[in-house]
Design a protein around this motif. Structure first.
Motif: not given
Length: 232
Positions: A2, A218-219, A221-223, A225-226, A232
């Protein structure tokens, strides 16, 4: 990953290596290479095939065998071995565990996907068709071998980004070999290295590690979201 993406740019493209990431063919291809190496006088036991030849292009392997034996191989050596690969892949090839679920998850994130491999287009056709990936990845497959610029040269990854119309810093590459990871980093892309937790891996800036394909989406997705592109 992220923080790496936040530092580089907005995530716009996912690029996959082929062998060892999407297709479980590296063991087969490396065993065939080791067999051909032994035929040429370079004694590589089958148990050491992947460690010796994994992630390397046939043109580089040809040079390696010639250096070890002191003998020049036929000019068509790589082509002949590629044909042996294709025959083997058409009769027996499987996807890496978790591939189809991973691709569906990335689809749901709305991210485009491409493939950049040291394999030839002919080899990838033989691998993708029986595994059901040919239609999903049609028009998005790129061969470093056919470009005559095998990894660790970054050309195939830069070409994939250009074809998608995005910048290198907007790409994430999923790789399993040190050679491929170096190519991705040389291209200026974030690289996620897919490798079992018990195996060693380089500690290079910009390199993130996962041990199962279920960890990759999931990685991403987190990126997203960031970057404020997903809630989030």
């Amino acid at each position: 990953m992220v923080s790496a993406l936040s530092a580089q740019g907005s995530l716009r493209l996912v690029i996959f290596d082929c062998d060892g990431v999407l297709i479980d063919s590296e063991g087969t291809s490396c065993r065939l290479v080791a067999q051909a190496a032994r035929e040429a006088g370079y004694d590589v036991p089958e148990r050491d095939a992947v460690a010796t030849f994994g992630g390397k292009a046939l043109v580089e392997i040809k040079k390696e065998i010639e250096a070890h034996t002191g003998h020049r191989l036929p000019d068509n050596w790589a082509i002949s071995l590629r044909d042996r690969f294709v025959e083997a892949f058409r009769s027996s090839v499987e996807v890496i565990d978790g591939v189809h679920d991973m691709l569906k998850a990335i689809d749901r994130l709305g991210l485009p996907m491409r493939v950049g491999s040291n394999s030839s287009m002919l080899e990838m056709e033989a691998k993708f068709t029986p595994t059901g990936l040919a239609d999903r990845l049609a028009g998005c497959i790129h061969s470093a071998a056919d470009m005559q610029a095998p990894k660790p040269a970054p050309d195939v990854y830069l070409h994939a980004a250009a074809e998608e119309g995005v910048l290198p810093e907007q790409c994430v590459v999923l790789e399993d070999s040190d050679t491929g990871a170096r190519a991705a980093l040389l291209a200026g892309m974030t690289c996620v290295l897919f490798r079992p937790a018990h195996e060693p891996a380089p500690e290079w800036p910009g390199l993130v590690r996962i041990s199962h394909l279920s960890e990759f989406a999931p990685l991403l997705k987190k990126a997203l979201q960031a970057q404020g592109r997903l809630p989030s």
